[in-house]
Scaffold this active site. Structure first.
Site, PDB file in Angstrom:
ATOM      1  N   LYS A 151       0.822  -1.213   0.000  1.00  0.00           N
ATOM      2  CA  LYS A 151       0.000   0.000   0.000  1.00  0.00           C
ATOM      3  C   LYS A 151       0.861   1.271   0.000  1.00  0.00           C
ATOM      4  CE  LYS A 151      -2.433  -0.648   3.723  1.00  0.00           C
ATOM      5  NZ  LYS A 151      -1.920  -1.951   4.214  1.00  0.00           N
ATOM      6  N   ARG A 169      -9.673   1.318   8.871  1.00  0.00           N
ATOM      7  CA  ARG A 169      -9.261  -0.046   9.169  1.00  0.00           C
ATOM      8  C   ARG A 169     -10.307  -0.794   9.975  1.00  0.00           C
ATOM      9  NH1 ARG A 169      -3.524   0.627   8.736  1.00  0.00           N
ATOM     10  NH2 ARG A 169      -2.296  -1.199   9.197  1.00  0.00           N
ATOM     11  N   ARG A 184      11.141  -7.415   5.056  1.00  0.00           N
ATOM     12  CA  ARG A 184      11.054  -5.969   4.819  1.00  0.00           C
ATOM     13  C   ARG A 184      11.991  -5.186   5.743  1.00  0.00           C
ATOM     14  NH1 ARG A 184       5.261  -2.930   4.851  1.00  0.00           N
ATOM     15  NH2 ARG A 184       5.266  -3.219   7.103  1.00  0.00           N
ATOM     16  N   ARG A 240      11.278  -2.865  11.008  1.00  0.00           N
ATOM     17  CA  ARG A 240      10.285  -2.175  11.818  1.00  0.00           C
ATOM     18  C   ARG A 240       9.949  -3.053  13.008  1.00  0.00           C
ATOM     19  NH1 ARG A 240       5.243  -0.294   8.241  1.00  0.00           N
ATOM     20  NH2 ARG A 240       4.067  -1.315   9.892  1.00  0.00           N
ATOM     21  N   ARG A 263      -0.741  -9.099  13.374  1.00  0.00           N
ATOM     22  CA  ARG A 263      -1.298  -8.035  12.520  1.00  0.00           C
ATOM     23  C   ARG A 263      -2.176  -8.617  11.420  1.00  0.00           C
ATOM     24  NH1 ARG A 263       3.960  -5.568  10.883  1.00  0.00           N
ATOM     25  NH2 ARG A 263       2.823  -4.368   9.326  1.00  0.00           N
TER      26      ARG A 263
END
Ligand code: ADP
Length: 199
Positions: free
Chosen positions: A13, A88, A127, A138, A149
């Protein structure tokens, strides 16, 4: 145009939001980025949000909705925006619809980036992002948190797909392929939502 980009963590996204917003000439507004900026800036909002983010949970709707309303009230968002990571939850979507309606506006299009879960887990665990010249993971991309998540996405965010489908705004896009391929599919879908042609 007023566009929402929907899709699970790792669907791409953020990358697509930047490119598509550039094409549309509207700001890309990422609630995740705004929260992270507040966390690094050690603001009150950042301190509230961090607890939830580190756990891979959603920040409570009241906090998130108030933040988005403030951001959408800024002048650059008056004639359009691309939202990445918001709404969300169904409640966030209803509140967004209500605050746009107050201004006589509505969304033009919701683009859902579709990627299967195996691919998401692969992408997220690999990532890295650039912080102060270094590639770091992260905090919420650790394998345990990633799984949580994805569960939160399935339970709280995935129902938005049906919500926007009922509203007649949803375009589903296969988000597997090169960045350019996915962008091309997204822009074609936006044409279907009435994107003004260039020039
Ligand atoms: P990703 O799409 O990869 O999960 P984001 O950068 O969009 O990452 O979001 C990171 C975290 O920020 C989320 O896990 C959540 O804690 C918080 N967050 C972002 N957007 C929202 C939102 N609309 N509502 C509640 N929490 C949010």
């Amino acid at each position: 145009m007023r566009v929402v980009l929907l899709g699970p963590p790792g669907a791409g996204k953020g990358t697509q939001a930047q490119i598509i917003a550039g094409e549309l000439g509207v700001p890309a507004i990422s609630t995740g980025d705004i929260f992270r900026a507040n966390v690094s800036g050690k603001t009150e909002l950042g301190q509230q949000a961090k607890v939830y983010m580190d756990a891979g949970d959603l920040v409570p709707d009241e906090i998130t909705v108030a933040m988005v309303k403030d951001r959408l009230a800024e002048p650059d968002a008056k004639s359009g925006f691309l939202l990445d990571g918001f709404p969300r939850t169904i409640s966030q979507a209803e509140q967004l619809r209500a605050s746009l309606a107050d201004l006589g506006d509505r969304l033009d299009c919701v683009l859902e980036l579709v990627v299967d879960e195996d691919e998401l887990v692969r992408r997220l665990s690999g990532r890295r992002m650039l912080v102060d010249g270094q590639m770091v993971q992260r905090d919420d991309d650790k394998p345990e948190t990633v799984r949580h998540r994805l569960k939160v996405y399935r339970e709280q965010t995935a129902p938005l797909s049906g919500f926007y489908e009922t509203e007649g705004m949803l375009a589903r896009i296969d988000a597997i392929g090169s960045v350019e391929e996915v962008t091309a599919r997204a822009l074609a879908a936006l044409d279907g939502c009435g994107r003004p042609s260039a020039g």
